[in-house]
Write an enzyme that holds these catalytic residues in place. Structure first.
Site, PDB file in Angstrom:
ATOM      1  N   GLU A 156       0.928  -1.213   0.049  1.00  0.00           N
ATOM      2  CA  GLU A 156      -0.216   0.097  -0.189  1.00  0.00           C
ATOM      3  C   GLU A 156       0.856   1.139  -0.072  1.00  0.00           C
ATOM      4  OE1 GLU A 156      -1.977  -2.778   3.099  1.00  0.00           O
ATOM      5  OE2 GLU A 156       0.041  -2.700   2.130  1.00  0.00           O
ATOM      6  N   CYS A 197      -0.291   1.917   7.398  1.00  0.00           N
ATOM      7  CA  CYS A 197      -0.864   1.943   6.157  1.00  0.00           C
ATOM      8  C   CYS A 197      -2.340   2.570   6.009  1.00  0.00           C
ATOM      9  CB  CYS A 197      -1.012   0.574   5.343  1.00  0.00           C
ATOM     10  SG  CYS A 197       0.619   0.100   5.031  1.00  0.00           S
TER      11      CYS A 197
END
Length: 150
Positions: A83, A120
């Site tokens: 990510e 993330c």
């Protein structure tokens, strides 16, 4: 020919799986895809930063060697999450109101949860990505607002 056309979600999750094949982590393989208006904005996979030696190159994982549980002691790991790489590689303006698709696998090939970690999740929200779609360990698809992930 019995061709079954995948939904957009299936299509983008399949691409995230393919992106993950480039991962350099021995422990888990992740792929991420940022999409807006059904157009791919950016991709990312987990692995060592550019120019760094990866665990795959060394054939050694510090976290695995130390039996470190999932989600702990990230400072031992050289890798950047899928990510994070997708966000780093994307155009900030294009990521606004986009969707990120995440797929992960364990070293044995079984599904790992694609649920983004806390760091993330922060990055996804900061990039103003509007929706997160990921595969869970049972193969179910989770679609949610980044603010709703716990």
């Amino acid at each position: 020919m019995n061709h079954v056309r995948p939904t957009w979600t299936e299509y983008f999750l399949d691409i995230a799986k393919a992106v993950g094949r480039r991962a350099t982590c021995l422990r888990r393989v992740y792929g991420a895809l940022i999409v807006k208006d059904n157009i791919i904005i950016s991709t990312g996979y987990n692995g060592a930063p550019r120019g760094a030696v990866s665990c795959m190159d060394l054939n050694y994982c510090k976290r695995e060697a130390g039996n470190v549980p999932k989600g702990e002691r990230y400072e031992l790991c050289e890798a950047v999450h899928a990510e994070q790489n997708a966000i780093i590689n994307g155009d900030p303006e294009k990521m606004k109101h986009a969707t990120i698709y995440i797929v992960g696998f364990n070293a044995d090939g079984s599904l790992a949860s694609g649920k983004p970690c806390l760091l993330c999740r922060r990055m996804i929200r900061n990039a103003m990505i509007a929706k997160v779609v990921y595969l869970e360990t049972d193969g179910s698809v989770v679609e949610c607002d980044p603010k709703d992930i716990e």
